[in-house]
Design an enzyme around this catalytic site. Structure first.
Site, PDB file in Angstrom:
ATOM      1  N   HIS A 307       2.150   3.148   3.686  1.00  0.00           N
ATOM      2  CA  HIS A 307       0.838   3.608   4.140  1.00  0.00           C
ATOM      3  C   HIS A 307      -0.075   3.737   2.934  1.00  0.00           C
ATOM      4  O   HIS A 307       0.375   4.134   1.866  1.00  0.00           O
ATOM      5  CB  HIS A 307       0.951   4.973   4.855  1.00  0.00           C
ATOM      6  CG  HIS A 307      -0.235   5.270   5.684  1.00  0.00           C
ATOM      7  ND1 HIS A 307      -1.368   5.850   5.158  1.00  0.00           N
ATOM      8  CD2 HIS A 307      -0.493   5.039   6.995  1.00  0.00           C
ATOM      9  CE1 HIS A 307      -2.262   5.964   6.121  1.00  0.00           C
ATOM     10  NE2 HIS A 307      -1.763   5.476   7.242  1.00  0.00           N
ATOM     11  N   ASP A 365       3.586   3.761  13.247  1.00  0.00           N
ATOM     12  CA  ASP A 365       3.861   2.603  14.097  1.00  0.00           C
ATOM     13  C   ASP A 365       5.341   2.279  14.199  1.00  0.00           C
ATOM     14  O   ASP A 365       5.749   1.506  15.060  1.00  0.00           O
ATOM     15  CB  ASP A 365       3.114   1.371  13.565  1.00  0.00           C
ATOM     16  CG  ASP A 365       1.634   1.466  13.852  1.00  0.00           C
ATOM     17  OD1 ASP A 365       1.291   2.078  14.869  1.00  0.00           O
ATOM     18  OD2 ASP A 365       0.834   0.947  13.063  1.00  0.00           O
TER      19      ASP A 365
HETATM   20  N1  CMC Z   1       7.420  -3.912   3.082  1.00  0.00           N
HETATM   21  C1  CMC Z   1       7.721  -4.336   1.839  1.00  0.00           C
HETATM   22  N2  CMC Z   1       6.983  -4.064   0.750  1.00  0.00           N
HETATM   23  C2  CMC Z   1       5.885  -3.322   0.924  1.00  0.00           C
HETATM   24  C3  CMC Z   1       5.494  -2.847   2.199  1.00  0.00           C
HETATM   25  C4  CMC Z   1       6.314  -3.159   3.301  1.00  0.00           C
HETATM   26  N3  CMC Z   1       6.011  -2.725   4.517  1.00  0.00           N
HETATM   27  N4  CMC Z   1       4.353  -2.146   2.081  1.00  0.00           N
HETATM   28  C5  CMC Z   1       4.005  -2.170   0.772  1.00  0.00           C
HETATM   29  N5  CMC Z   1       4.943  -2.890   0.080  1.00  0.00           N
HETATM   30  C6  CMC Z   1       4.966  -3.094  -1.377  1.00  0.00           C
HETATM   31  C7  CMC Z   1       3.944  -4.125  -1.817  1.00  0.00           C
HETATM   32  O1  CMC Z   1       4.498  -5.423  -1.830  1.00  0.00           O
HETATM   33  C8  CMC Z   1       3.594  -3.621  -3.187  1.00  0.00           C
HETATM   34  O2  CMC Z   1       4.660  -3.978  -4.056  1.00  0.00           O
HETATM   35  P1  CMC Z   1       4.350  -4.325  -5.615  1.00  0.00           P
HETATM   36  O3  CMC Z   1       3.794  -3.058  -6.202  1.00  0.00           O
HETATM   37  O4  CMC Z   1       5.682  -4.704  -6.168  1.00  0.00           O
HETATM   38  O5  CMC Z   1       3.366  -5.459  -5.588  1.00  0.00           O
HETATM   39  C9  CMC Z   1       3.633  -2.097  -3.045  1.00  0.00           C
HETATM   40  O6  CMC Z   1       4.588  -1.859  -1.981  1.00  0.00           O
HETATM   41  C10 CMC Z   1       2.299  -1.464  -2.699  1.00  0.00           C
HETATM   42  O7  CMC Z   1       1.790  -2.104  -1.531  1.00  0.00           O
HETATM   43  P2  CMC Z   1       0.244  -2.347  -1.198  1.00  0.00           P
HETATM   44  O8  CMC Z   1       0.140  -3.479  -0.262  1.00  0.00           O
HETATM   45  O9  CMC Z   1      -0.496  -2.429  -2.502  1.00  0.00           O
HETATM   46  O10 CMC Z   1      -0.133  -0.973  -0.526  1.00  0.00           O
HETATM   47  P3  CMC Z   1      -1.418  -0.726   0.362  1.00  0.00           P
HETATM   48  O11 CMC Z   1      -1.720   0.705   0.274  1.00  0.00           O
HETATM   49  O12 CMC Z   1      -2.490  -1.705  -0.002  1.00  0.00           O
HETATM   50  O13 CMC Z   1      -0.925  -1.133   1.839  1.00  0.00           O
HETATM   51  C11 CMC Z   1      -0.030  -1.054   4.019  1.00  0.00           C
HETATM   52  C12 CMC Z   1      -0.567  -0.231   2.828  1.00  0.00           C
HETATM   53  C13 CMC Z   1       0.157  -0.095   5.208  1.00  0.00           C
HETATM   54  C14 CMC Z   1      -1.047  -2.125   4.426  1.00  0.00           C
HETATM   55  C15 CMC Z   1       1.313  -1.702   3.615  1.00  0.00           C
HETATM   56  O14 CMC Z   1       2.248  -0.711   3.254  1.00  0.00           O
HETATM   57  C16 CMC Z   1       1.881  -2.596   4.703  1.00  0.00           C
HETATM   58  O15 CMC Z   1       1.543  -3.795   4.755  1.00  0.00           O
HETATM   59  N6  CMC Z   1       2.774  -2.051   5.610  1.00  0.00           N
HETATM   60  C17 CMC Z   1       3.256  -2.815   6.734  1.00  0.00           C
HETATM   61  C18 CMC Z   1       2.221  -2.829   7.854  1.00  0.00           C
HETATM   62  C19 CMC Z   1       2.150  -1.508   8.586  1.00  0.00           C
HETATM   63  O16 CMC Z   1       3.161  -0.921   8.955  1.00  0.00           O
HETATM   64  N7  CMC Z   1       0.908  -1.079   8.865  1.00  0.00           N
HETATM   65  C20 CMC Z   1       0.641   0.146   9.651  1.00  0.00           C
HETATM   66  C21 CMC Z   1       0.016   1.241   8.816  1.00  0.00           C
HETATM   67  S1  CMC Z   1       0.073   2.820   9.664  1.00  0.00           S
HETATM   68  C22 CMC Z   1      -0.985   2.626  11.002  1.00  0.00           C
HETATM   69  C23 CMC Z   1      -2.397   2.647  10.616  1.00  0.00           C
HETATM   70  O17 CMC Z   1      -2.922   3.730  10.341  1.00  0.00           O
HETATM   71  O18 CMC Z   1      -3.008   1.546  10.564  1.00  0.00           O
END
Ligand code: CMC
Length: 429
Positions: A307, A365
């Site tokens: 998140h 989710d």
């Molecule tokens: N699986 C594997 N790796 C992950 C995941 C995941 N679900 N989420 C983040 N990472 C890794 C990412 O690859 C990165 O690694 P590195 O530092 O080595 O490059 C690190 O963790 C940080 O990730 P980020 O993408 O920079 O983090 P963010 O804050 O931009 O993204 C997120 C947050 C929710 C978009 C992301 O965690 C994600 O894609 N999760 C899966 C989709 C999901 O479940 N979304 C629902 C969110 S809750 C409902 C809502 O409020 O929308």
């Protein structure tokens, strides 16, 4: 003396006012920075940007705190009803009995949609995703209520638009499903409460009596409350940004629905179940999928994990996990293979260094899809359910933005394209 921050630029000192929220969150006010220095700030993905001041929802990602208008989400999920929470978010205080009766009564009076709306459904190809139909039809409400697009709505007109939207969204949402299935569309039942009426419109047939299961109603009520607002997330920021151009409530919420549909946002609940089903089909080896999620050459992510704001746990996920156990137990589905895979996946991820280091925990989710599935909601409708829950939050945030007369949202950029060059005719390129 009021706290300030000092920015030293080219040896010159610039004083920035510090703004403090009621929960002591602090921000530098950079509103005059460009005028003073010619610089703007750059913050891709708005990871450090406070886009607005808001009195609706407080969220502390480090501590796992979520409160609507000061009330902890745990208390609201346990004791309140979805319409009571909607009232709280939109009007700022818990309603008295008379206020809640009046609010529910108004909503009940407006549940029908114009008969011409039914014709719009006929124009969508049968493969259209329910979120596309939902956003289109919410925007189409402007056609049925043309006065809703006025930028100078008085309080009464604004109120009527809000009531109409809360009342009609469940009807439209249920019809997207019925239409896709080729089933007859059910008219709302105003003798039922908000959640029961929605389930009735989704699942009943004119040919048989539909029994409302109180376990299902109560689970739905809780899920909608947990989704009702989440401060300046992607879809809510979209609603505020669109609304800041003086666009109508229906047009702004329609845009928010499209933002929510994205798989990194609300669309993740559909993706979670599809991922669990894919793991099951593949033989149930969760370690294989954990390895894929960690592989930087593989675009696969563990859906339902991580998140942007919660870095310890998502308080909504905690509540939903308990609710999922209760619902599956009550419906006799505790041996569901998908639940088993979800539990294994959660355990594996929570003990894996990759996920620990990056503070990736199950989010709202991860378990909501399992409950929706147990309630009989089809996978394609999961994000529609999220939209139904988020609706009061979008409305409250749009109303706050309008009432505070916030300026049009218009971010700056750092241009990285070509320098000026002369046009060449096509034969000279
Ligand atoms: N699986 C594997 N790796 C992950 C995941 C995941 N679900 N989420 C983040 N990472 C890794 C990412 O690859 C990165 O690694 P590195 O530092 O080595 O490059 C690190 O963790 C940080 O990730 P980020 O993408 O920079 O983090 P963010 O804050 O931009 O993204 C997120 C947050 C929710 C978009 C992301 O965690 C994600 O894609 N999760 C899966 C989709 C999901 O479940 N979304 C629902 C969110 S809750 C409902 C809502 O409020 O929308």
């Amino acid at each position: 003396m009021a706290e300030t921050a000092e920015l030293i630029l080219d040896g010159k000192s610039i004083t920035l006012p510090v703004i403090e929220g009621t929960e002591h969150e602090k921000a530098f006010d950079i509103g005059k920075l460009r005028d003073q220095t010619g610089y703007v700030t750059l913050d891709s993905g708005y990871k450090n940007t406070g886009a607005t001041k808001s009195a609706i929802t407080f969220l502390d990602g480090e501590e796992g705190i979520l409160r609507y208008r000061g009330y902890p989400i745990e208390q609201l999920a346990e004791k309140s009803s979805f319409l009571e929470v909607a009232y709280l978010l939109i009007y700022g205080a818990l309603p008295t009995k008379a206020e809640l009766d009046n609010f529910s009564g108004q909503i009940t009076k407006h549940t029908l949609v114009h008969e011409d709306m039914r014709k719009i459904f006929d124009g969508f190809p049968s493969a259209t995703h329910p979120m596309a139909i939902l956003s289109s039809l919410i925007c189409a409400l402007t056609g049925f209520y043309p006065q809703s697009v006025s930028p100078d709505l008085g309080p009464e007109e604004m109120e009527l638009n809000i009531i109409r939207l809360l009342a009609k969204m469940p009807t439209i949402a249920a019809w997207t499903y019925k239409n896709n299935m080729g089933h007859p569309l059910n008219y709302p039942r105003n003798d039922m409460d908000y959640c029961a009426n929605f389930l009735y419109m989704m699942f009943s047939f004119p040919t048989e009596k539909y029994e409302i299961n109180p376990v299902v109603v109560s689970a739905l009520n809780k899920l909608l409350i947990l989704h009702a607002d989440h401060e300046q997330n992607c879809s809510t920021s979209t609603v505020r940004l669109v609304g800041s151009a003086n666009a109508s409530l229906y047009g702004s919420v329609s845009a928010g629905i499209n933002a929510l549909w994205g798989p990194l946002h609300g669309g993740a609940n559909q993706e979670v179940i599809e991922m669990l089903e894919a793991i099951e089909k593949d033989g149930g080896d969760t370690s294989k999928f954990i390895a894929k999620a960690k592989d930087k050459n593989d675009s696969f992510r563990l859906m339902g994990f991580g998140h942007r704001v919660y870095k310890n746990f998502d308080p909504r996920a905690k509540i939903i996990k308990v609710a999922a156990d209760e619902v599956l137990q009550a419906l006799g589905m505790q041996d569901s293979p998908l639940l088993k895979i979800a539990q294994e996946l959660e355990q594996a991820a929570l003990t894996d260094q990759y996920f620990i280091e990056r503070k990736l925990y199950p989010n709202v989710d991860f378990y909501s899809g399992i409950i929706y599935k147990a309630l009989g909601i089809p996978t394609e409708m999961f994000t529609v359910m999220f939209a139904l829950g988020r609706l009061p939050g979008w409305i409250a945030q749009w109303k706050e933005m309008r009432e505070n007369k916030e300026p049009i949202g218009r971010p700056r950029q750092i241009y990285t394209g070509e320098l000026e060059r002369d046009y060449t005719t096509i034969d000279a390129r």
